[in-house]
Scaffold this motif. Structure first.
Motif, PDB file in Angstrom:
ATOM      1  N   LYS A   1      42.871  43.586  47.170  1.00  0.00           N
ATOM      2  CA  LYS A   1      41.898  42.506  47.311  1.00  0.00           C
ATOM      3  C   LYS A   1      42.141  41.728  48.600  1.00  0.00           C
ATOM      4  O   LYS A   1      41.211  41.417  49.343  1.00  0.00           O
ATOM      5  CB  LYS A   1      41.998  41.567  46.103  1.00  0.00           C
ATOM      6  CG  LYS A   1      41.052  40.385  46.149  1.00  0.00           C
ATOM      7  CD  LYS A   1      41.440  39.320  45.167  1.00  0.00           C
ATOM      8  CE  LYS A   1      42.605  38.535  45.686  1.00  0.00           C
ATOM      9  NZ  LYS A   1      42.928  37.347  44.899  1.00  0.00           N
TER      10      LYS A   1
ATOM     11  N   LEU B   1      34.458  52.832  40.449  1.00  0.00           N
ATOM     12  CA  LEU B   1      35.684  52.450  41.153  1.00  0.00           C
ATOM     13  C   LEU B   1      36.678  53.604  41.111  1.00  0.00           C
ATOM     14  O   LEU B   1      37.255  53.983  42.133  1.00  0.00           O
ATOM     15  CB  LEU B   1      36.281  51.199  40.509  1.00  0.00           C
ATOM     16  CG  LEU B   1      37.677  50.776  40.953  1.00  0.00           C
ATOM     17  CD1 LEU B   1      37.722  50.488  42.445  1.00  0.00           C
ATOM     18  CD2 LEU B   1      38.130  49.529  40.188  1.00  0.00           C
TER      19      LEU B   1
ATOM     20  N   LEU C   1      41.068  44.512  33.390  1.00  0.00           N
ATOM     21  CA  LEU C   1      42.211  45.220  33.969  1.00  0.00           C
ATOM     22  C   LEU C   1      42.735  46.252  32.987  1.00  0.00           C
ATOM     23  O   LEU C   1      43.082  47.383  33.368  1.00  0.00           O
ATOM     24  CB  LEU C   1      43.323  44.233  34.336  1.00  0.00           C
ATOM     25  CG  LEU C   1      44.528  44.862  35.031  1.00  0.00           C
ATOM     26  CD1 LEU C   1      44.186  45.247  36.468  1.00  0.00           C
ATOM     27  CD2 LEU C   1      45.716  43.895  35.044  1.00  0.00           C
TER      28      LEU C   1
ATOM     29  N   LEU D   1      39.209  41.777  38.823  1.00  0.00           N
ATOM     30  CA  LEU D   1      40.398  42.336  38.168  1.00  0.00           C
ATOM     31  C   LEU D   1      41.629  41.466  38.398  1.00  0.00           C
ATOM     32  O   LEU D   1      42.589  41.537  37.631  1.00  0.00           O
ATOM     33  CB  LEU D   1      40.658  43.753  38.691  1.00  0.00           C
ATOM     34  CG  LEU D   1      39.644  44.799  38.241  1.00  0.00           C
ATOM     35  CD1 LEU D   1      39.869  46.115  38.991  1.00  0.00           C
ATOM     36  CD2 LEU D   1      39.730  45.043  36.742  1.00  0.00           C
ATOM     37  N   SER D   2      41.595  40.641  39.456  1.00  0.00           N
ATOM     38  CA  SER D   2      42.769  39.811  39.742  1.00  0.00           C
ATOM     39  C   SER D   2      42.967  38.711  38.699  1.00  0.00           C
ATOM     40  O   SER D   2      44.060  38.147  38.592  1.00  0.00           O
ATOM     41  CB  SER D   2      42.654  39.186  41.144  1.00  0.00           C
ATOM     42  OG  SER D   2      41.675  38.168  41.143  1.00  0.00           O
ATOM     43  N   PHE D   3      41.896  38.379  37.910  1.00  0.00           N
ATOM     44  CA  PHE D   3      42.089  37.331  36.907  1.00  0.00           C
ATOM     45  C   PHE D   3      41.640  37.737  35.503  1.00  0.00           C
ATOM     46  O   PHE D   3      41.926  37.043  34.538  1.00  0.00           O
ATOM     47  CB  PHE D   3      41.358  36.034  37.315  1.00  0.00           C
ATOM     48  CG  PHE D   3      39.854  36.150  37.371  1.00  0.00           C
ATOM     49  CD1 PHE D   3      39.212  36.364  38.580  1.00  0.00           C
ATOM     50  CD2 PHE D   3      39.085  36.037  36.223  1.00  0.00           C
ATOM     51  CE1 PHE D   3      37.829  36.471  38.638  1.00  0.00           C
ATOM     52  CE2 PHE D   3      37.704  36.145  36.275  1.00  0.00           C
ATOM     53  CZ  PHE D   3      37.076  36.363  37.483  1.00  0.00           C
TER      54      PHE D   3
ATOM     55  N   ASN E   1      45.714  43.040  43.594  1.00  0.00           N
ATOM     56  CA  ASN E   1      45.727  41.842  44.437  1.00  0.00           C
ATOM     57  C   ASN E   1      45.999  42.185  45.895  1.00  0.00           C
ATOM     58  O   ASN E   1      45.414  41.591  46.810  1.00  0.00           O
ATOM     59  CB  ASN E   1      46.784  40.849  43.940  1.00  0.00           C
ATOM     60  CG  ASN E   1      46.324  40.094  42.709  1.00  0.00           C
ATOM     61  OD1 ASN E   1      45.131  39.994  42.444  1.00  0.00           O
ATOM     62  ND2 ASN E   1      47.264  39.581  41.933  1.00  0.00           N
TER      63      ASN E   1
ATOM     64  N   GLY F   1      33.849  46.898  46.182  1.00  0.00           N
ATOM     65  CA  GLY F   1      35.281  47.030  45.900  1.00  0.00           C
ATOM     66  C   GLY F   1      35.966  45.676  45.904  1.00  0.00           C
ATOM     67  O   GLY F   1      36.806  45.384  45.037  1.00  0.00           O
ATOM     68  N   LEU F   2      35.602  44.834  46.872  1.00  0.00           N
ATOM     69  CA  LEU F   2      36.180  43.491  46.944  1.00  0.00           C
ATOM     70  C   LEU F   2      35.798  42.673  45.719  1.00  0.00           C
ATOM     71  O   LEU F   2      36.639  42.004  45.117  1.00  0.00           O
ATOM     72  CB  LEU F   2      35.697  42.797  48.219  1.00  0.00           C
ATOM     73  CG  LEU F   2      36.106  41.332  48.402  1.00  0.00           C
ATOM     74  CD1 LEU F   2      37.611  41.165  48.342  1.00  0.00           C
ATOM     75  CD2 LEU F   2      35.558  40.792  49.720  1.00  0.00           C
ATOM     76  N   GLU F   3      34.534  42.756  45.330  1.00  0.00           N
ATOM     77  CA  GLU F   3      34.093  42.002  44.154  1.00  0.00           C
ATOM     78  C   GLU F   3      34.826  42.468  42.898  1.00  0.00           C
ATOM     79  O   GLU F   3      35.232  41.663  42.063  1.00  0.00           O
ATOM     80  CB  GLU F   3      32.568  42.155  43.987  1.00  0.00           C
ATOM     81  CG  GLU F   3      31.765  41.435  45.053  1.00  0.00           C
ATOM     82  CD  GLU F   3      30.299  41.853  45.082  1.00  0.00           C
ATOM     83  OE1 GLU F   3      29.915  42.770  44.325  1.00  0.00           O
ATOM     84  OE2 GLU F   3      29.535  41.256  45.868  1.00  0.00           O
ATOM     85  N   ALA F   4      34.997  43.782  42.785  1.00  0.00           N
ATOM     86  CA  ALA F   4      35.703  44.324  41.616  1.00  0.00           C
ATOM     87  C   ALA F   4      37.172  43.888  41.639  1.00  0.00           C
ATOM     88  O   ALA F   4      37.724  43.490  40.606  1.00  0.00           O
ATOM     89  CB  ALA F   4      35.609  45.848  41.610  1.00  0.00           C
ATOM     90  N   ALA F   5      37.785  43.952  42.829  1.00  0.00           N
ATOM     91  CA  ALA F   5      39.201  43.564  42.940  1.00  0.00           C
ATOM     92  C   ALA F   5      39.383  42.088  42.588  1.00  0.00           C
ATOM     93  O   ALA F   5      40.350  41.713  41.915  1.00  0.00           O
ATOM     94  CB  ALA F   5      39.707  43.844  44.351  1.00  0.00           C
ATOM     95  N   GLU F   6      38.461  41.259  43.039  1.00  0.00           N
ATOM     96  CA  GLU F   6      38.555  39.827  42.736  1.00  0.00           C
ATOM     97  C   GLU F   6      38.461  39.587  41.235  1.00  0.00           C
ATOM     98  O   GLU F   6      39.181  38.759  40.686  1.00  0.00           O
ATOM     99  CB  GLU F   6      37.446  39.055  43.464  1.00  0.00           C
ATOM    100  CG  GLU F   6      37.776  38.810  44.919  1.00  0.00           C
ATOM    101  CD  GLU F   6      36.612  38.200  45.697  1.00  0.00           C
ATOM    102  OE1 GLU F   6      36.854  37.707  46.799  1.00  0.00           O
ATOM    103  OE2 GLU F   6      35.469  38.254  45.207  1.00  0.00           O
TER     104      GLU F   6
END
Lengths: 187, 175
Positions: A67, B18, B42, B35-37, A64, B28-33
């Motif tokens: 992100k 990644l 994850l 993985l955040s939910f 997060n 990277g941003l799309e992957a992080a988003e």
């Protein structure tokens, strides 16, 4: 958890957290900064920490943080357009048919737009289809796809930007047929 | 390289990219988003990391983390002190207004009434700045500059003007 115990957690998981931050940012200083932020955030939320399963919990916090950093960098990179909000009113695809010829052109454009929407890749494809073609609300989409509402908003915003780039004047069939004229089928 | 399956989850190929640092910023941003939910992805990501060499930070994180925790503690404490002082000022101001109203019937000129309320508010503000200064001195160390000692003398002189001024029972300066 005591301060000493938390210090032990930091030592145990610092490589994991740092590696995650580095994999997203590819910058050692940034990764160091974000990793420290991750543990600070973990410290302030220790009450809700799953003490027997800290690894995925810390991994999520680190992700997060990365992100948030990437998102602010992305927003700085991408110029906000005037019409950056989601369209409140989605016009019907045949709003300005004046003559049979216009109807044909409008249909061609609509087909082209729908095709571009269908061609979007994930994570934008499903949200764009549901929103633009099936007229679903953001909340309905979030529920159906099991994604946070905020994430759906973000993905729709980017989908719109991608479509706007692809549907610029000069790229649609109508403008190719009739020099420069276009219908505002997609805001 | 396909980052996402049609169902919206990250592909194995995408997760490996990644881990290998091959995603661009947007990917990277799309992957992080995601993985955040997504708990499943994850878990797959952290399992993949178990088999990968983990990087060592340039400097151990412990010291930096503890420094941030201390600074956060200071900010939180200062914020709470400010809230308490603001509430105290408000209470004093309201109390001053109530006592001024309670003596109603007495003829008071506007200047005297204003001094009464402003005297009490001023007193409360000086008390607040004094206690805040004292609070920060605990953390910033005993050494004080000549300038800050001068300021402290000035502040004490100002306080003495009010505390040593004879007052009537209503707290207003007499006469």
């Amino acid at each position: 958890m005591t301060q000493d115990q938390f210090a032990g957690v930091v030592e145990q998981y610092e490589r994991l957290v740092y590696t995650i931050c580095y994999q997203f940012t590819k910058d050692h200083h940034l990764a160091q900064d974000l990793a420290q932020d991750t543990f600070l955030s973990a410290y302030t939320h220790l009450a809700t920490a799953p003490v027997d399963n800290l690894k995925p919990w810390l991994a999520r916090i680190a992700t997060n943080k990365a992100k948030d950093h990437l998102k602010s960098a992305y927003n700085r990179r991408v110029c906000a357009t005037e019409d950056s909000a989601l369209p409140q009113h989605r016009p019907t695809l045949f709003s300005r048919a004046e003559q049979p010829e216009d109807i044909t052109i409008a249909r061609d454009e609509a087909r082209h737009i729908a095709g571009e929407i269908q061609a979007l890749k994930e994570p934008y494809h499903q949200v764009a289809v549901l929103f633009f073609l099936e007229d679903r609300s953001v909340e309905e989409i979030a529920k159906q796809l099991d994604r946070p509402t905020k994430t759906v908003h973000t993905q729709l915003y980017r989908a719109k930007n991608l479509l706007q780039t692809k549907l610029k004047p000069g790229n649609t069939p109508a403008t190719n047929q009739k020099g420069g004229r276009k219908h505002d089928l997609v805001p | 390289m396909t980052l996402f399956h049609n169902d919206g989850h990250l592909t194995d190929q995408g997760l490996q990219a990644l881990v290998d640092g091959l995603l661009n910023d947007t990917e990277g941003l799309e992957a992080a988003e995601h993985l955040s939910f997504c708990d499943d992805c994850l878990l797959r990501y952290t399992n993949l990391l178990e088999g990968a060499p983990l990087l060592k930070p340039e400097t151990p994180l412990k010291e930096g983390v503890h420094r941030r925790i201390r600074m956060r503690g200071l900010r939180v404490a200062a914020g709470r002190t400010a809230k308490v002082a603001a509430a105290a000022c408000l209470a004093v101001g309201l109390w001053g207004g109530v006592t001024a109203g309670a003596t109603g019937g007495r003829q008071q000129d506007a200047a005297t009434e204003g001094t009464s309320i402003s005297y009490q508010v001023n007193n409360a503000v000086n008390n607040f700045t004094g206690s805040l200064d004292q609070f920060f001195r605990q953390f910033t160390g005993p050494a004080r500059s000549t300038e800050s000692k001068r300021e402290e003398r000035y502040r004490k002189q100002k306080e003495d003007v009010f505390t040593n001024t004879p007052t009537d029972s209503g707290g207003k300066p007499a006469g």
